[in-house]
Design a protein around this motif. Structure first.
Motif, PDB file in Angstrom:
ATOM      1  N   ASP A 103       0.817  -1.206   0.000  1.00 26.44           N
ATOM      2  CA  ASP A 103       0.000   0.000   0.000  1.00 26.44           C
ATOM      3  C   ASP A 103       0.857   1.265   0.000  1.00 26.44           C
ATOM      4  N   ILE A 104       0.325   2.315  -0.612  1.00 27.25           N
ATOM      5  CA  ILE A 104       0.863   3.661  -0.435  1.00 27.25           C
ATOM      6  C   ILE A 104       0.175   4.248   0.784  1.00 27.25           C
ATOM      7  N   VAL A 105       0.947   4.634   1.779  1.00 23.12           N
ATOM      8  CA  VAL A 105       0.359   5.155   3.018  1.00 23.12           C
ATOM      9  C   VAL A 105       0.511   6.667   3.139  1.00 23.12           C
ATOM     10  N   ALA A 106       1.423   7.263   2.368  1.00 23.11           N
ATOM     11  CA  ALA A 106       1.575   8.723   2.360  1.00 23.11           C
ATOM     12  C   ALA A 106       2.206   9.119   1.037  1.00 23.11           C
ATOM     13  N   ALA A 107       1.924  10.355   0.601  1.00 23.55           N
ATOM     14  CA  ALA A 107       2.463  10.836  -0.669  1.00 23.55           C
ATOM     15  C   ALA A 107       2.619  12.349  -0.609  1.00 23.55           C
ATOM     16  N   ASN A 121      -3.183  18.211   1.503  1.00 19.00           N
ATOM     17  CA  ASN A 121      -2.586  16.884   1.566  1.00 19.00           C
ATOM     18  C   ASN A 121      -3.124  15.997   0.459  1.00 19.00           C
ATOM     19  N   ALA A 122      -2.323  15.047   0.027  1.00 16.72           N
ATOM     20  CA  ALA A 122      -2.758  14.108  -1.012  1.00 16.72           C
ATOM     21  C   ALA A 122      -3.931  13.273  -0.514  1.00 16.72           C
ATOM     22  N   ILE A 123      -4.825  12.937  -1.436  1.00 19.66           N
ATOM     23  CA  ILE A 123      -5.949  12.048  -1.149  1.00 19.66           C
ATOM     24  C   ILE A 123      -5.557  10.647  -1.611  1.00 19.66           C
ATOM     25  N   ILE A 124      -5.561   9.689  -0.688  1.00 11.82           N
ATOM     26  CA  ILE A 124      -5.114   8.324  -0.997  1.00 11.82           C
ATOM     27  C   ILE A 124      -6.255   7.350  -0.742  1.00 11.82           C
ATOM     28  N   SER A 125      -6.625   6.593  -1.757  1.00 16.19           N
ATOM     29  CA  SER A 125      -7.624   5.541  -1.612  1.00 16.19           C
ATOM     30  C   SER A 125      -6.957   4.204  -1.912  1.00 16.19           C
ATOM     31  N   ASN A 126      -7.765   3.163  -2.083  1.00 15.14           N
ATOM     32  CA  ASN A 126      -7.221   1.821  -2.269  1.00 15.14           C
ATOM     33  C   ASN A 126      -6.470   1.665  -3.583  1.00 15.14           C
ATOM     34  N   SER A 127      -6.777   2.501  -4.572  1.00 14.21           N
ATOM     35  CA  SER A 127      -6.133   2.337  -5.872  1.00 14.21           C
ATOM     36  C   SER A 127      -5.806   3.664  -6.539  1.00 14.21           C
ATOM     37  N   VAL A 164      -1.812  -1.774  -8.305  1.00 18.68           N
ATOM     38  CA  VAL A 164      -1.604  -0.678  -9.250  1.00 18.68           C
ATOM     39  C   VAL A 164      -2.368   0.550  -8.759  1.00 18.68           C
ATOM     40  N   TYR A 165      -1.658   1.667  -8.647  1.00 18.38           N
ATOM     41  CA  TYR A 165      -2.254   2.947  -8.267  1.00 18.38           C
ATOM     42  C   TYR A 165      -2.256   3.892  -9.468  1.00 18.38           C
ATOM     43  N   THR A 166      -3.360   4.612  -9.635  1.00 21.84           N
ATOM     44  CA  THR A 166      -3.412   5.717 -10.589  1.00 21.84           C
ATOM     45  C   THR A 166      -3.155   7.005  -9.825  1.00 21.84           C
ATOM     46  N   VAL A 167      -2.177   7.773 -10.265  1.00 22.29           N
ATOM     47  CA  VAL A 167      -1.793   9.010  -9.580  1.00 22.29           C
ATOM     48  C   VAL A 167      -2.150  10.188 -10.481  1.00 22.29           C
ATOM     49  N   THR A 168      -2.968  11.082  -9.938  1.00 20.74           N
ATOM     50  CA  THR A 168      -3.483  12.229 -10.681  1.00 20.74           C
ATOM     51  C   THR A 168      -3.067  13.517  -9.994  1.00 20.74           C
ATOM     52  N   VAL A 169      -2.745  14.511 -10.775  1.00 16.18           N
ATOM     53  CA  VAL A 169      -2.433  15.849 -10.258  1.00 16.18           C
ATOM     54  C   VAL A 169      -3.484  16.816 -10.777  1.00 16.18           C
ATOM     55  N   PRO A 221     -17.019   8.002  15.242  1.00 16.98           N
ATOM     56  CA  PRO A 221     -17.573   7.787  13.901  1.00 16.98           C
ATOM     57  C   PRO A 221     -17.928   9.062  13.153  1.00 16.98           C
ATOM     58  N   ALA A 222     -18.397  10.108  13.861  1.00 20.02           N
ATOM     59  CA  ALA A 222     -18.785  11.346  13.177  1.00 20.02           C
ATOM     60  C   ALA A 222     -17.587  12.025  12.523  1.00 20.02           C
ATOM     61  N   LYS A 223     -16.372  11.685  12.972  1.00 16.64           N
ATOM     62  CA  LYS A 223     -15.177  12.263  12.378  1.00 16.64           C
ATOM     63  C   LYS A 223     -14.642  11.439  11.212  1.00 16.64           C
ATOM     64  N   SER A 224     -15.366  10.397  10.833  1.00 14.49           N
ATOM     65  CA  SER A 224     -14.961   9.596   9.673  1.00 14.49           C
ATOM     66  C   SER A 224     -15.189  10.338   8.367  1.00 14.49           C
ATOM     67  N   THR A 225     -16.099  11.300   8.382  1.00 14.23           N
ATOM     68  CA  THR A 225     -16.413  12.061   7.174  1.00 14.23           C
ATOM     69  C   THR A 225     -15.489  13.268   7.078  1.00 14.23           C
ATOM     70  N   HIS A 226     -14.673  13.296   6.031  1.00 10.75           N
ATOM     71  CA  HIS A 226     -13.758  14.406   5.777  1.00 10.75           C
ATOM     72  C   HIS A 226     -14.308  15.172   4.576  1.00 10.75           C
ATOM     73  N   PHE A 227     -14.928  16.318   4.829  1.00 11.28           N
ATOM     74  CA  PHE A 227     -15.665  17.022   3.784  1.00 11.28           C
ATOM     75  C   PHE A 227     -14.787  18.001   3.010  1.00 11.28           C
ATOM     76  N   GLY A 228     -15.011  18.063   1.682  1.00 12.02           N
ATOM     77  CA  GLY A 228     -14.467  19.127   0.867  1.00 12.02           C
ATOM     78  C   GLY A 228     -13.392  18.718  -0.117  1.00 12.02           C
ATOM     79  N   ARG A 229     -13.359  19.452  -1.248  1.00 13.92           N
ATOM     80  CA  ARG A 229     -12.314  19.392  -2.251  1.00 13.92           C
ATOM     81  C   ARG A 229     -11.933  20.835  -2.596  1.00 13.92           C
ATOM     82  N   PRO A 230     -10.668  21.092  -2.929  1.00 14.11           N
ATOM     83  CA  PRO A 230     -10.267  22.457  -3.306  1.00 14.11           C
ATOM     84  C   PRO A 230     -11.135  23.000  -4.438  1.00 14.11           C
ATOM     85  N   PHE A 231     -11.448  24.293  -4.343  1.00 11.09           N
ATOM     86  CA  PHE A 231     -12.383  24.910  -5.286  1.00 11.09           C
ATOM     87  C   PHE A 231     -11.988  26.367  -5.459  1.00 11.09           C
TER      88      PHE A 231
END
Length: 370
Positions: free
Chosen positions: A31-35, A45-51, A106-111, A220-230
């Motif tokens: 796994d990638i754990v940080a980027a 910070n980078a957004i990292i999911s399973n792939s 395999v990870y897809t890395v997007t900028v 559990p209420a802190k599991s939701t991380h809201f927002g994307r740069p805009f």
């Protein structure tokens, strides 16, 4: 026959000797754990999911020569190596190999620059699946067909309850075929069984939001991380919905064995809203402060009484109300984030609602100032 009193010490010595020469098995994780990206180019910070890894960079960043650096699980390797210069005008793939060389991922890395697509039709899904369950993950595309962003939901947390099946509609968030135009998003409030009760989270409202879901069992209420740069000024959020409330509304009561206390006469409600906020240092708002944080700049909300149940498609239009002045210099620099949040139970963040409440949403449009 040798007396048993001699067998026991000899056995202990043999085990001890075995322990001295045994080596730990090689790690099977890949796994990638940080980027990160070198220099001061990242807007969050980078957004990292399973792939997938998504970097958000400041406007004007040259994406043709970037050298991402990765932290991997113990002993894993990555190809191309961390620090390799690549052209990220288009997404690039990386392969992570486990320490024992038995597994690859395999990870897809997007900028991306700040900004996301502004229309959402919920036609596009991919699956997360294993032998026990399968659930939908929604994503949106840009006009040129490239992927804009991936929506987040609580399906990942619901999978831990063991109540999801290989039918994606067994989860709280899933795609339906009978949308206003084509397919649509469907959200259904469900009970979480023994696992959820142990976490004091007996209700799981169907939800979908712009951001990320990171399981936090202790909060559990802190599991939701809201927002994307805009980087645009939103002025309206509109779309179509259908809503059927469940039969019995329950509120969380930790003193009960099933944690579900019926509330006679109370009818469940859905929620759809938009939030523009100045991004805090942590990078996101969560379920405890998405509407109350001092970083919130503007909100688009239903008025109380306007969340009307409807068995047919109903149009809605929510203007953004600005709670404080927008800093256009920070907006241009990508220092703001946008969140759109949808839930089948308005009190789902407190693990209360009516099982069976179902919200369908289609043809969302985020209108911005030109």
């Amino acid at each position: 026959m040798k007396p048993i009193r001699y067998i026991i010490p000899l056995t202990a010595i043999a085990l001890a000797m075995t322990g001295c020469i045994r080596t730990e098995p090689l790690n099977a994780e890949c796994d990638i754990v940080a980027a990160t990206l070198p220099g001061d180019v990242m807007s969050q910070n980078a957004i990292i999911s399973n792939s997938e890894v998504i970097f958000y960079v400041n406007k004007g960043t040259d994406k043709t020569r970037l050298a991402p650096e990765f932290v991997l699980t113990e002993g894993a390797s990555i190809n191309p190596p961390s620090g390799t210069v690549r052209d990220f005008e288009t997404p690039q793939t990386y392969t992570v190999t486990s320490q024992d060389h038995q597994y690859d991922k395999v990870y897809t890395v997007t900028v991306n620059n700040p900004g996301i697509s502004l229309t959402y039709d919920f036609e596009h899904i991919r699956y997360v699946e294993n032998p026990r369950y399968k659930y939908d993950v929604f994503y949106e595309v840009n006009p040129d067909g490239s992927e804009s962003f991936e929506w987040a939901s609580g399906n990942q947390g619901y999978a831990l309850t063991g109540r999801g099946t290989l039918d994606p509609s067994s989860f709280p968030t899933y795609q339906s075929a009978d949308g206003h135009d084509g397919k649509c998003l469907t959200l259904t409030t469900r009970t979480t069984g023994t696992f959820g009760n142990a976490m004091n989270a007996p209700i799981a409202a169907g939800n979908l939001f712009i951001g990320d879901f990171v399981v936090n069992p202790s909060a559990p209420a802190k599991s939701t991380h809201f927002g994307r740069p805009f980087d645009r000024k939103p002025i309206n959020l509109s779309g179509y919905y259908r809503y059927t409330p469940g039969e019995t509304y329950y509120r969380l009561n930790k003193s009960l064995s099933d944690k579900l206390e019926p509330v006679p006469g109370k009818v469940d409600e859905f929620n759809i809203y938009g939030v523009l906020f100045e991004r805090p240092e942590i990078g996101y708002l969560d379920g405890t402060n998405i509407l109350t944080s001092p970083d919130v700049t503007a909100v688009a909300l239903f008025n109380d009484g306007d969340r009307t149940p409807s068995t047919t498609w109903r149009h809605f239009s929510l203007p953004f109300v600005y709670l404080k002045k927008l800093d256009f210099e920070k907006l241009f620099d990508g220092k703001y984030s946008i969140a759109i949040v949808m839930s089948s139970s308005i009190d789902g963040d407190t693990f209360s609602g009516a099982p069976g409440s179902t919200l369908m949403v289609d043809q969302l449009v985020l209108t911005c100032e030109e």
